[in-house]
Design a protein around this motif. Structure first.
Motif, PDB file in Angstrom:
ATOM      1  N   SER A 223     -11.840  11.750   1.244  1.00 47.43           N
ATOM      2  CA  SER A 223     -11.544  10.920   2.292  1.00 47.43           C
ATOM      3  C   SER A 223     -12.509  10.845   3.276  1.00 47.43           C
ATOM      4  CB  SER A 223     -10.242  11.092   2.959  1.00 47.43           C
ATOM      5  OG  SER A 223     -10.040  12.064   3.520  1.00 47.43           O
TER       6      SER A 223
ATOM      7  N   TYR B 240       0.640  -1.121  -0.080  1.00 49.08           N
ATOM      8  CA  TYR B 240       0.123   0.137   0.087  1.00 49.08           C
ATOM      9  C   TYR B 240       0.977   1.281  -0.065  1.00 49.08           C
ATOM     10  CZ  TYR B 240       1.173  -0.063   5.064  1.00 49.08           C
ATOM     11  OH  TYR B 240       1.716   0.133   6.024  1.00 49.08           O
TER      12      TYR B 240
ATOM     13  N   ARG C  40      -6.776  -2.272  -0.826  1.00 48.88           N
ATOM     14  CA  ARG C  40      -6.542  -1.509  -1.928  1.00 48.88           C
ATOM     15  C   ARG C  40      -7.134  -1.980  -3.166  1.00 48.88           C
ATOM     16  NH1 ARG C  40      -2.837  -0.763  -6.262  1.00 48.88           N
ATOM     17  NH2 ARG C  40      -1.649  -2.561  -5.609  1.00 48.88           N
TER      18      ARG C  40
ATOM     19  N   SER D 196      -1.569   7.684  -4.707  1.00 48.83           N
ATOM     20  CA  SER D 196      -1.721   6.181  -4.682  1.00 48.83           C
ATOM     21  C   SER D 196      -0.707   5.315  -5.236  1.00 48.83           C
ATOM     22  CB  SER D 196      -3.121   5.814  -5.053  1.00 48.83           C
ATOM     23  OG  SER D 196      -3.570   6.051  -6.067  1.00 48.83           O
TER      24      SER D 196
ATOM     25  N   TYR E 158       3.934   5.901  -8.840  1.00 46.78           N
ATOM     26  CA  TYR E 158       2.733   6.179  -7.960  1.00 46.78           C
ATOM     27  C   TYR E 158       1.694   7.159  -8.929  1.00 46.78           C
ATOM     28  CZ  TYR E 158       5.069  10.395  -6.621  1.00 46.78           C
ATOM     29  OH  TYR E 158       5.704  11.545  -6.766  1.00 46.78           O
TER      30      TYR E 158
ATOM     31  N   ALA F 160      -8.326   5.062  -7.319  1.00 42.72           N
ATOM     32  CA  ALA F 160      -7.848   4.042  -6.350  1.00 42.72           C
ATOM     33  C   ALA F 160      -8.460   4.281  -4.902  1.00 42.72           C
ATOM     34  CB  ALA F 160      -6.234   4.107  -6.291  1.00 42.72           C
ATOM     35  N   ARG F 161      -8.720   3.293  -4.274  1.00 41.56           N
ATOM     36  CA  ARG F 161      -9.475   3.325  -2.984  1.00 41.56           C
ATOM     37  C   ARG F 161      -8.518   2.503  -2.095  1.00 41.56           C
ATOM     38  NH1 ARG F 161     -14.776   4.374  -1.708  1.00 41.56           N
ATOM     39  NH2 ARG F 161     -15.277   3.959  -3.754  1.00 41.56           N
ATOM     40  N   LEU F 162      -8.080   3.235  -0.802  1.00 45.08           N
ATOM     41  CA  LEU F 162      -7.438   2.403   0.088  1.00 45.08           C
ATOM     42  C   LEU F 162      -8.276   2.690   1.468  1.00 45.08           C
ATOM     43  CD1 LEU F 162      -4.780   0.858   1.165  1.00 45.08           C
ATOM     44  CD2 LEU F 162      -3.957   3.299   1.923  1.00 45.08           C
TER      45      LEU F 162
ATOM     46  N   ILE G 295      -0.249   5.566  -0.112  1.00 41.97           N
ATOM     47  CA  ILE G 295      -1.350   6.645  -0.428  1.00 41.97           C
ATOM     48  C   ILE G 295      -0.947   7.897   0.513  1.00 41.97           C
ATOM     49  CG2 ILE G 295      -3.236   6.169   1.556  1.00 41.97           C
ATOM     50  CD1 ILE G 295      -5.112   5.971  -1.269  1.00 41.97           C
TER      51      ILE G 295
ATOM     52  N   TYR H 156      -9.719   6.120   1.760  1.00 43.21           N
ATOM     53  CA  TYR H 156      -9.299   7.245   0.841  1.00 43.21           C
ATOM     54  C   TYR H 156      -9.632   7.039  -0.468  1.00 43.21           C
ATOM     55  CZ  TYR H 156      -6.243   8.214   4.962  1.00 43.21           C
ATOM     56  OH  TYR H 156      -5.784   8.383   6.207  1.00 43.21           O
TER      57      TYR H 156
ATOM     58  N   THR I  85      -7.893  -0.639  -6.914  1.00 46.78           N
ATOM     59  CA  THR I  85      -7.427   0.106  -7.992  1.00 46.78           C
ATOM     60  C   THR I  85      -8.174  -0.006  -9.364  1.00 46.78           C
ATOM     61  OG1 THR I  85      -5.454   0.621  -6.692  1.00 46.78           O
ATOM     62  CG2 THR I  85      -5.501   1.398  -9.097  1.00 46.78           C
TER      63      THR I  85
END
Length: 507
Positions: free
Chosen positions: A401, A342, A482, A382, A394, A454-456, A344, A423, A484
């Motif tokens: 968020s 990960y 994560r 991300s 990245y 992208a989502r973390l 971010i 996020y 993406t």
């Protein structure tokens, strides 16, 4: 270990970021252990000054210091390091204005930690010359604009200007207020020297201005602090951390993890609520492993806040908050095909929030604390599974968020906490899938990264015990998920976890 780690960090980032060891020291001396964030009024140490110092406004001196700082850094890069990007002239400056801002290719830590810290020096040049929070903002932005357009042969960077300005404001106000806690103009001898050095390491620009004005050695009958009374919590935690390579895997890296946390102010005291009258800062560092030295930095500060409801032991505060968040990780392999579990960041983010606190009573010894934040992210980043552009692996972008923290404490000794952070970063300006990388000039490609989003999600639980003798112990488990979505590539779902056992001390 501290000196070796700082030197290692300096070798990984731009020469002008040699100020990063001070950031490490700031966290070392003034941060709080993870679970303390939920109970800011618990056994807080109150820093009280006998009077408030008025610093005359010196905007021209502040501007001169910002200019001088950039010139000093450029001189170092140009004549000592002989860096190509520092070989500027009239033509390069003209070309920078003609080309305009682009998205650069620097590494993750440089763009999203080092640049914000450098911006804090610009900001503190103004703050320590008597300008207030709002008046100091143009100095952070102006210092960044000067560097980007005039002091490098490379085109000005959009992400650098955002990270240096917004991140510099947040870290600048935090370090300025923190340095104020250690100033005492009544002291003398070794104590005075130690206080001045400590305050100067936290806020170098304030130290310079105290030397210029003679405050660094002038003895007075008052402490000479700007803020008269501040409740502060300081706790440091140390222990082993295991980070799995992926969910369900028994393979991973083990490090010696050091966590620091600072809680400053009282979010429910709104008699006079100036920006950053209340803030939180935490950081995590990993030693003796393949993980990045700086694995986590989180800061949230109230730009404006107000207690909106109170009934008995229960209180609710609302406000507008500025956020800075940074998570980084690595795998053991140095192969270019590996991807970190990960990575971010949100370097420029502002939004609303609510803070709830229910104090324990003699009949009910349970404390309850909760925080809820929603932010808009102007600059975030991300990890990419596909992009390899010089030092960049990245994607940059913007988004939002949402964060929720809650916890219970019994008799101010036992605590159970649940944290959830989400996020979501969108990369708008991508590149065509059939691009010929061999014919591309990376400095002129000017893309945010792989088009997509992208989502973390970071979910953590903590069980902690704090003794009456200022030591504490905690077991913490975090889960990182994560997802993406790529416009031109296969979507990637990735998850991992870590476990930490931490022994902490309240300073």
């Amino acid at each position: 270990v501290y000196l070796i780690s700082c030197c290692n960090l300096c070798l990984q980032i731009f020469p002008f970021q040699f100020f990063i060891p001070e950031l490490w020291l700031i966290c070392l001396l003034s941060s709080q252990w993870m679970w303390g964030q939920h109970f800011p009024q618990m056994d807080a140490r109150n820093y009280v000054s006998d009077t408030a110092l008025f610093i005359p406004r010196r905007p021209w001196l502040a501007a001169s210091e910002v200019f001088g700082m950039n010139m000093a850094v450029w001189t170092f890069d140009r004549f000592l390091m002989n860096e190509d990007f520092a070989k500027i002239n009239g033509h390069t400056i003209k070309q920078n204005f003609k080309t305009g801002p682009v998205w650069d290719t620097d590494k993750f830590s440089t763009n999203l930690v080092a640049h914000p810290y450098h911006g804090s020096l610009y900001f503190n040049a103004a703050r320590s010359n008597g300008l207030n929070f709002w008046q100091s903002i143009p100095f952070a932005a102006g210092g960044s604009l000067m560097w980007e357009f005039f002091m490098e042969t490379e085109p000005p960077s959009i992400n650098d200007m955002l990270a240096t300005s917004f991140g510099g404001i947040e870290l600048g106000e935090i370090t300025y207020r923190l340095s104020d806690l250690f100033i005492d103009n009544r002291s003398h001898g070794a104590e005075r020297v130690g206080r001045e050095i400590l305050s100067g390491l936290i806020s170098p620009m304030r130290a310079i201005n105290r030397i210029i004005t003679g405050e660094a050695w002038r003895h007075s009958s008052s402490k000479g602090r700007v803020y008269t009374s501040v409740p502060v919590n300081f706790i440091v935690g140390v222990g082993p951390r295991f980070l799995a390579e992926q969910e369900g895997s028994k393979h991973g890296t083990t490090s010696m993890h050091v966590s620091f946390r600072l809680d400053y102010g009282d979010p429910f005291n709104d008699d006079f609520y100036s920006p950053y009258e209340w803030f939180q800062l935490k950081a995590g560092f990993d030693f003796f492993s393949s993980q990045p030295l700086i694995s986590q930095v989180n800061a949230v500060g109230a730009i404006w806040g107000k207690q909106v409801w109170s009934k008995g032991p229960r209180s609710l505060a609302a406000g507008i908050f500025q956020h800075f968040d940074y998570y980084d990780s690595e795998l053991k392999s140095n192969s270019s095909q590996t991807v970190a579990p990960y990575r971010i960041s949100e370097a420029a983010a502002v939004g609303g929030g609510l803070i709830y606190y229910k104090r324990g009573t003699p009949d009910n010894k349970v404390d309850v604390y909760a925080e809820l934040y929603g932010t808009g992210v102007a600059l975030g980043a991300s990890i990419s599974d596909y992009l390899r552009l010089e030092e960049r692996d990245y994607n940059l972008g913007s988004g939002y968020s949402v964060k929720a923290f809650t916890g219970l404490a019994y008799d101010k000794r036992w605590a159970f906490l649940i944290d959830l952070e989400n996020y979501h970063i969108f990369t708008w300006k991508g590149y065509e899938p059939d691009i010929d990388w061999n014919a591309v000039d990376p400095t002129k490609l000017n893309v945010q990264g792989d088009a997509g989003n992208a989502r973390l999600t970071v979910f953590s639980t903590t069980l902690a015990y704090m003794s009456k003798h200022k030591w504490n112990i905690a077991l913490r488990n975090r889960y990182f998920s994560r997802r993406t979505h790529y416009k031109y590539h296969k979507d990637i779902d990735s998850s991992t976890y870590d476990i930490m056992l931490t022994l902490g001390w309240r300073i």
